[in-house]
Write an enzyme that holds these catalytic residues in place. Sequence first.
Site: not given
Lengths: 691, 691
Positions: B354, B409
């Site tokens: 992340e 993503h």
Amino acid sequence: MSKHNPQDLLLLFEHPQEPVFVPKGDKAGDNGFVFAVPDTYLSDQYRPLGALLTTRFGEDAEQIPVKKISIPPLGEILDIKRDENFSLFLEKHRHIAGKLIEIFMGMRNTQDLLSMACYCRDRVNPYLFNYAFSVALLNRKDTKNLSVPSFARLFPDKYVDSKVFTRAREEAKIVPDGSRAPLVIPKDFTASEREEEQRLSYFREDLGANLHHWHWHLVYPLNGERAIVAKNRRGELFYYMHQQIIARYNFERLCNKLKRVERLEDFNQPIKEAYFPKLDSVVASRAYPARVANQKMQNIDRAVDRVRLDVDELKRWSNRILDAIQKGTVMNEKGQTIELGENDGIDTLGNIIESSVLSPNRNYYGDLHNMGHVVLAYIHDPDHRYLETFGVMGDVATAMRDPVFYRWHAYIDDILQQHKATLPRYTIDQLNYSGITVKDVKVQSQGSSSNVFNTFWQQSDVDLSRGMDFQEKGAVFIRFTHLQHQPFTYKITVNNANPTTKLGTCRIFLAPKFDEGGSTWSFRNQRLMFIELDKFTVTLKQGANTFTRASTESTVTIPFERTFRDLDTRRPGANTAELDQFNFCGCGWPQHLLIPKGTAEGMAGELFVMISNYDDDKVDQNIDGVCSDAGSFCGIKDKLYPDRRSMGYPFDRLPREGVNNLQQFLTPNMRVANVTINFKDKTFKPKEAFV
Amino acid sequence: MSKHNPQDLLLLFEHPQEPVFVPKGDKAGDNGFVFAVPDTYLSDQYRPLGALLTTRFGEDAEQIPVKKISIPPLGEILDIKRDENFSLFLEKHRHIAGKLIEIFMGMRNTQDLLSMACYCRDRVNPYLFNYAFSVALLNRKDTKNLSVPSFARLFPDKYVDSKVFTRAREEAKIVPDGSRAPLVIPKDFTASEREEEQRLSYFREDLGANLHHWHWHLVYPLNGERAIVAKNRRGELFYYMHQQIIARYNFERLCNKLKRVERLEDFNQPIKEAYFPKLDSVVASRAYPARVANQKMQNIDRAVDRVRLDVDELKRWSNRILDAIQKGTVMNEKGQTIELGENDGIDTLGNIIESSVLSPNRNYYGDLHNMGHVVLAYIHDPDHRYLETFGVMGDVATAMRDPVFYRWHAYIDDILQQHKATLPRYTIDQLNYSGITVKDVKVQSQGSSSNVFNTFWQQSDVDLSRGMDFQEKGAVFIRFTHLQHQPFTYKITVNNANPTTKLGTCRIFLAPKFDEGGSTWSFRNQRLMFIELDKFTVTLKQGANTFTRASTESTVTIPFERTFRDLDTRRPGANTAELDQFNFCGCGWPQHLLIPKGTAEGMAGELFVMISNYDDDKVDQNIDGVCSDAGSFCGIKDKLYPDRRSMGYPFDRLPREGVNNLQQFLTPNMRVANVTINFKDKTFKPKEAFV
């Protein structure tokens, strides 16, 4: 009810997005004026609220009666939407502007004009309205003495950092009028020192330079009735004014240790210089799109703008123009041959390249200059797939901000110079003025030794509030920083050996003494570097004559204050005579950019002074009372260009045989002084003088 | 003087750029509240005007007393300037936000908090203030029941077409409150149909989807005290929530005849999809920069953001992570080996990628996901030479608008799926629920035959006025268009052959029946296409059970209205209980995007229903009274994730040997219904129902 006053027309410029029924011309503490329009004039959006709005806004303001007239259909004029950007480079927009100008020109009197303008104002795109209404006021006999307000005060978003507007709204809302302080705009806001092109931002983003460019195109529209377009020598002036901008830009580049600008000649190469304008278009509620680094020109296909053009077409046009230059003739639309004459060839070519409706064959020679702007302005969205508007290159009010403007105009200028290279060289006789000798040339800046120009940064304040809509009233000043020079005087000594008094034209130019490599120039190169500083008529009695001339008298420039003149033309006490003809005077190079920046260590320049024979210069006309401040760059309103010589004379042509440098070029009526431009990297407060 | 009411804290969110001494919470016709701050609290700009301002703004409003406390130095918190953009992807900004959160968390009581917040509010960057203050209110014991107002109402500029703001200012200034009509925003404003990516704009630019993304990152901050960051299974949720966004995006792409998104795997290739956001950042007074077509990722070197990173570094990080996945272990900062376990490995990897402060080794594994955002956000100005701020990819409130978000993503998800591919496959035992058989699955939309979803366009209105500063007060609504579906119910029949009542978790997923080539899927591919629609506990008595469930009950979504809840929390009559805990509920997929768009001709889908064994699912905790609407995507506030299974179960792993398609995957406790998604290309008015 007040009686009709043509000055009321000017109130329609103000707060361009606020409807006509909202008070105009109001200062804090009074209630301004509202236009009492017939209900049917209200736009569809507001007609249902008619009475409510009249009560809400009309109550306290002075009413300006608006006569109900029969309104012609606006038709395609409405094809440019209210929230679009407006571009003089787009044929569609020019055509529509021409229609609207025609309507305004056709109104029988100012009362009808006011009525028509009130009707149009809240329906038509605000930029378009401003442009067409300005052109009409400039050209109508009954309004030509009205002063069109400064574009930068009405549309400040085209001139100043977008960041300032939120601050300005805050200031207007929070701080009472009277306690407000100017909002300071940083000098460098579009790039950092990492970007070497940023060294020129003070020039490219100068408020006055960009206003000049806007005004020039306002004075010289591309479309409309022939009488409005076909101003004396406009094609030549297109060439000369832009040539001088490039010369000035190159001069500034040398001051900043950069090479002269590279012309944009290869249309298939990535363009390395980017530009991020950081300007908003308030009408479009969009930021001006950026042009990022290393993009290539692309074929344009934008139905919305009615434009479809391959980049190759630009090359074809330019090849046809170069062919014409080689042949010395162009072909008009009927297939007839027109000679590119020694004196008027440049005018024809200027019209062809710019191009205006004066182009003798727009089909064949195309629309090179305008479409170059268009292709560069749409480089980020050539086929409108991203619904983007144009970049700064698409708008004459903003184009000079982008480094590519200079690359494009250097390309345009190079074509025109190829024509100049075909012309006969000036003979000594065409240059000399028999019996006249310039004996001495000096420049004096107060407190400095002779022949020194002093430059520095200066701040100035401008009130934005007339261009900020839908917010609290009252002045909101921004403070920005621009180049400035200390005022100076020329002192020129001329001997007249003739037996009679003679008239002469004194022509003053300045060029860098050395090229970017530190070498002295060949004349062929240096001639393109000369920037005009002044030009004026002198009377030379027999024997020695010494005259002085102040830098502020330059016929290239207009005073800075004039570009920001107050809008309050209908205030008691406003002196109408003073305000007269300011509109045309809005055109002109800004005085504060007269002298290039120079360098901290002192930049060597050559100041060239020539007295030419007035018999060959003179134009018989009376220009008394006509604003003629910046005739060199802008011509003189409704008059002939005030100099019979080719523009740029004596540097507009290749030199005669045997002349390789400036010294060899000189005849006795010319003289060169070595000068130094000293730049002091200090910022002076508004109106604070350089010491 | 009114007594201290913790609800007053919420007024500080309102009109983020208007100083604290300007009335807040005012509606047309009343005078709102002002914070009576000590003079020393006024910012430098306004302190000299102190008394003047108090009189100007304070007179009619109700005073909220602000206690004077000793203020800790703000220090580096002020390093993010007032007019900068704020990005959670930048370590510098996260660090500073952490400091400010710490200050707010450390205040002894709400009165001190109010005082500190008043002091900070007009000094600190408004986005930063909003973020840090929101996180603090969410996490403090004495404020956690306060309802943080919707971010889209405070900063509408991050969510709606910039064009609307001029119109909104006009509306507020010209039209009296009560006569105002909503301002309609066109559905397609960022691109035209020429751009095929535009087919997905309704999804990418959806207000609710972007609000969800903002809220998710608000609930799961990357920095700050460990207690705030280390929420239960946050790394895994990072993986799952984003995996589901990609799955949903791919589903929508198939609905629009586009292939699944291509992961951004080669960092040296030009990125063909451009994005022109047409959003303004009001605080920065700048438009969000565009990302033009065919730019390449570039090395970042921006001192102002304290970030310097080579694109190669991203690849190095990702290679190290892939190595770790291959080995099945990661190395922490002390050099110790941590196993990537079957259940918690994904959580560790989520934290690493992340990455948050929970990453076991940020030095080694880097900051892949965040820095990818940063590199893409600065693609137009990697070294800050153009003084540009970041594009939409730099802001969690706007990132989902850009097509490259999904490409990035998809790349991140692919890495995480490589870990999932290493895990043991679910055995039949791990999937089946002995004795439980799903006998029938039906979807019912009113007026349609079974197993049909109906989608269409719907308009909704949102009031912008609380986020529009320095202008006339009163509501100004915008009307925008979003995807919607007709509410429907599931009807599920389950047989329980066990001798006792059983509890089960009903898991409902939907996937397209065919791939982009029109072929049936292999299970390996289809499993990544399943989007979760709902998950809930069912009680199964012996024998046949039929239960129905409404689409609006989904534990993935939140009702649309909630994202636009009213700010007027201190109004008489406002029901505090109703407003409680809305903040957390702001996180959640928007109900109106629950069902993908489908097609006009009817898109074939497979609705998958599974009843899993509650013994293996259950998490022992009491969530009564806690907002748990969208637990699947957001977890449950201060509680454990409400499902013990791996997120995405049963589709999160490769299938057992021999399973090549969905049918082969099924155990008796699963069932698939063939469904059709019918899209009707018609726009319904606000609250108008689909007929």
